[in-house]
Design an enzyme around this catalytic site. Sequence first.
Site, mmCIF file in Angstrom:
data_model
loop_
_atom_site.group_PDB
_atom_site.id
_atom_site.type_symbol
_atom_site.label_atom_id
_atom_site.label_comp_id
_atom_site.label_asym_id
_atom_site.label_seq_id
_atom_site.Cartn_x
_atom_site.Cartn_y
_atom_site.Cartn_z
ATOM 1 N N HIS A 95 113.947 11.744 78.597
ATOM 2 C CA HIS A 95 113.531 10.373 78.263
ATOM 3 C C HIS A 95 112.587 10.342 77.061
ATOM 4 C CE1 HIS A 95 110.057 11.199 81.086
ATOM 5 N NE2 HIS A 95 109.425 10.513 80.150
ATOM 6 N N ASP A 125 116.542 15.279 83.652
ATOM 7 C CA ASP A 125 115.630 14.687 82.672
ATOM 8 C C ASP A 125 115.033 15.755 81.745
ATOM 9 O OD1 ASP A 125 114.173 12.908 81.208
ATOM 10 O OD2 ASP A 125 112.746 12.386 82.795
ATOM 11 N N GLY A 199 102.873 9.588 77.274
ATOM 12 C CA GLY A 199 102.639 10.574 76.221
ATOM 13 C C GLY A 199 102.491 11.977 76.777
ATOM 14 N N ASN A 200 102.150 12.095 78.070
ATOM 15 C CA ASN A 200 102.097 13.404 78.730
ATOM 16 C C ASN A 200 103.491 13.938 79.026
ATOM 17 O OD1 ASN A 200 99.029 12.750 80.272
ATOM 18 N ND2 ASN A 200 99.494 14.752 79.398
ATOM 19 N N SER A 201 104.464 13.047 79.106
ATOM 20 C CA SER A 201 105.819 13.458 79.453
ATOM 21 C C SER A 201 106.307 14.572 78.530
ATOM 22 C CB SER A 201 106.782 12.274 79.352
ATOM 23 O OG SER A 201 106.543 11.347 80.374
ATOM 24 N N LEU A 221 103.806 4.407 90.731
ATOM 25 C CA LEU A 221 103.342 3.043 90.500
ATOM 26 C C LEU A 221 102.959 2.413 91.830
ATOM 27 C CD1 LEU A 221 106.016 1.823 87.916
ATOM 28 C CD2 LEU A 221 103.787 2.859 87.475
ATOM 29 N N GLY A 264 131.894 12.782 92.692
ATOM 30 C CA GLY A 264 132.976 12.637 91.731
ATOM 31 C C GLY A 264 133.537 11.231 91.747
#
Length: 354
Positions: A95, A125, A199-201, A221, A264
């Site tokens: 992301h 991810d 920004g830590n991602s 959250l 599938g």
Amino acid sequence: MGILRRSLLLGVPALMLLLAGCASAAPRGSAPKVAQIPTPSASQTGLSQSLLALQADYVNLYKEVSPSVVQISTSQDLGSGIIFNVQGDIVTNNHVANGLKSFTVTLSNGKTYPGTLVNNFPGDDLAVIHINASGLHAATFANSSQLQVGDIVMAIGNPLGFQSSATDGIVSAVGRTVSEPNGVTLPNVIQTSAPINPGNSGGALVDLEGQVVGIPTLAALDPQLGSSQAPGIGFAIPSNVVTDIAGQIVKYGKVVNSNRAFIGVDVEQVTNNQGQPNGVLVVKITRSQVSQAGLKVQDVITSINGQATPSVQDLTDALANLSPGQKVKLAVTEPNGTKTSISIVLGQLPAGVS
């Protein structure tokens, strides 16, 4: 620092007034009473030394690891990444890459380089970006399966663009399954109390030995706080997953073995008359074994191995904790309302599918 100093100064008059009040009760001309400050005990001294040693560990840890953490900037946003090898491959969250092909990568020393996408794997991810640079400081990755609740960790990244920032905490839990806002489900993640901010991602979650144990990816959250970030609840992809997926991308240019299960099928959400999730509609079959097992387009999957799947997310979460090659039983409602059970051997999630 100014706030702390002000607090200390504000405390002085109160302390002085207290001492003055005590002194006024003594006879005129007598010497003021002086409180004896106890000599630190051996245990207190040992504790202070232990804290100083831990502080030194933190300082050395940051100095050792921060050169391996980079800032990744795009025309839309920024995040963090970890130097995976000295050849210039950098692992980050998918992301952070966000479907783009080119990036600006800033090292901890401030030098910037153009970066290009090698490949990504949305299912976990993760993405790998490459830069052409020399003298890189590659990170060392730990065996995340050895993590224990209570282990001390430090998160290093670029929260809100503040480059090479560090926060600390502990491993709060292991083996969590969490879902990202984009619907991607991540199994076996690390929960940490180290603050994880935008920004830590893609940055580094490291242990006291300076080894990367995970990649900070998202924070919980709190609906009671207007869906704002819940303090002290962050999640990181474990380093064993990172090294496996990034290693495949570096070696083969893509993921060839995801170790993630999938049925599938392409699916859509079904709701009841009250608008509540009521099952998962099969709209397309992408694996021949599924048709051979008897599952058909327009069937509605309501559970897998006895676990109810009223929503697409529920089905995704259930699959995240299963393995390719595993035989499962699907509860299915056919278009005419007939309820039946179908046994299927799960396939392996291919690259490009989340």
